[in-house]
Design an enzyme around this catalytic site. Structure first.
Site, PDB file in Angstrom:
ATOM      1  N   SER A 160       0.830  -1.361  -0.008  1.00 38.91           N
ATOM      2  CA  SER A 160       0.148  -0.031  -0.103  1.00 38.91           C
ATOM      3  C   SER A 160       0.903   1.261  -0.107  1.00 38.91           C
ATOM      4  O   SER A 160       1.574   1.461  -0.852  1.00 38.91           O
ATOM      5  CB  SER A 160      -0.885  -0.200   1.219  1.00 38.91           C
ATOM      6  OG  SER A 160      -2.034   1.101   1.191  1.00 38.91           O
ATOM      7  N   ASP A 170     -10.334  -4.144  -5.318  1.00 40.40           N
ATOM      8  CA  ASP A 170      -9.548  -3.509  -4.472  1.00 40.40           C
ATOM      9  C   ASP A 170     -10.488  -2.120  -4.277  1.00 40.40           C
ATOM     10  O   ASP A 170     -10.447  -1.407  -4.921  1.00 40.40           O
ATOM     11  CB  ASP A 170      -8.229  -3.265  -4.576  1.00 40.40           C
ATOM     12  CG  ASP A 170      -7.416  -2.829  -3.635  1.00 40.40           C
ATOM     13  OD1 ASP A 170      -7.982  -2.177  -2.497  1.00 40.40           O
ATOM     14  OD2 ASP A 170      -6.357  -2.801  -3.823  1.00 40.40           O
ATOM     15  N   HIS A 209      -7.529  -5.420  -0.326  1.00 45.93           N
ATOM     16  CA  HIS A 209      -6.237  -4.531  -0.452  1.00 45.93           C
ATOM     17  C   HIS A 209      -4.914  -5.076   0.209  1.00 45.93           C
ATOM     18  O   HIS A 209      -3.978  -4.608   0.223  1.00 45.93           O
ATOM     19  CB  HIS A 209      -6.663  -2.911   0.360  1.00 45.93           C
ATOM     20  CG  HIS A 209      -5.549  -2.200   0.115  1.00 45.93           C
ATOM     21  ND1 HIS A 209      -5.242  -1.591  -1.242  1.00 45.93           N
ATOM     22  CD2 HIS A 209      -4.642  -1.335   0.934  1.00 45.93           C
ATOM     23  CE1 HIS A 209      -4.344  -0.546  -1.268  1.00 45.93           C
ATOM     24  NE2 HIS A 209      -4.001  -0.604   0.034  1.00 45.93           N
TER      25      HIS A 209
END
Length: 267
Positions: free
Chosen positions: A95, A217, A245
């Site tokens: 991320s 996502d 995610h």
């Protein structure tokens, strides 16, 4: 307190193998890598750590001035590499850590030799023809909700971020991770994350790079992964048939397969 204690650095795996650094995302810590660590550790030396303000890091080392931008977290990465004298590291970031890795590679090119970006987003806000997935109003509301009731925000947002509603234990784990983070520190990291715009930094990446995105996502739509891939020259893209995610938790085997294949063939 030294850098290694400050960031709760742990080193596992093959002591003679190529070095891989695993960097967690917002609201998480190094424990989130546990499902893929055994496979990576069989052939690599793994460096795990917690950013200051997360997990078991030293909270006394945190300062709002340093950690109000992603550059502060990139400094954590560089300082760990310097302390261990690591070179040619394959940096695996989840991320927001994908962009932190980009910044660290630019700041210390002799330290970072490859990037693996798992569900990256260089900008979360829709701008012009770019689709980040959120409007500025969405992000402002998200941050206001976090300010008003961090525990409530965590309980509501973590399952959305994790996806996989048929496996509620995954959302519960992420909720617990969010809730264990100091709210004031989390607020600063959240703003640094969701208001960042690192799109222009992508064209400066000059190391082998893998972009891993997921079929579904809510936080980083597939268009974002494709944007990152398109703007990093020579990068590879793997789209996992995964939901959510955090594929290193929801589909660790497929995630490990993608990472290992890239590490084996990055040269």
């Amino acid at each position: 307190m030294g850098v290694l204690q400050r960031n709760r650095v742990n080193i596992v795996g093959d002591p003679d193998g190529p070095v891989v650094m695993l960097a967690h995302g917002f609201g998480c810590d190094q424990n989130m890598w546990r499902l893929i660590v055994p496979r990576l550790a069989a052939r690599h030396r793994l460096v795990l750590f917690d950013y200051v303000g997360a997990g078991g890091s030293d909270p006394s080392a945190w300062s709002e001035e340093r950690y109000s931008s992603l550059d502060g977290y990139a400094r954590d990465v560089v300082e760990i590499c310097e302390e261990l004298d690591l070179r040619d590291v394959a940096f695996v970031g989840h991320s927001v850590s994908s962009m932190i890795g980009v910044l660290a590679a630019r700041a210390a090119p002799e330290r970072i030799g490859a990037l693996v970006m798992i569900t990256p987003s260089p900008c979360y806000i829709d701008q012009g023809g770019y689709r980040g997935g959120f409007s500025r109003e969405d992000i402002d509301e998200l941050l206001a909700s976090l300010d008003a009731n961090y525990l409530g925000w965590s309980s509501a947002m973590a399952p959305v971020i994790m996806g996989n509603p048929d496996r509620p234990e995954l959302g519960e784990e992420l909720t617990e991770s969010f809730c264990s983070t100091d709210p004031a520190m989390a607020r600063v990291f959240a703003e640094a994350t969701f208001l960042s715009d690192n799109r222009d930094d992508l064209s400066r990446v000059d190391v082998p790079t893998l972009v891993v995105d997921c079929a579904q996502d809510a936080l980083a739509p597939r268009e974002v992964g494709t944007f990152v891939h398109d703007h990093i020259a020579g990068s590879r893209q793997v789209t996992l048939d995964a939901n959510g995610h955090c594929p290193h938790l929801s589909d660790p085997d497929a995630t490990a397969d993608a990472v290992l294949d890239f590490l084996d063939h990055r040269r």
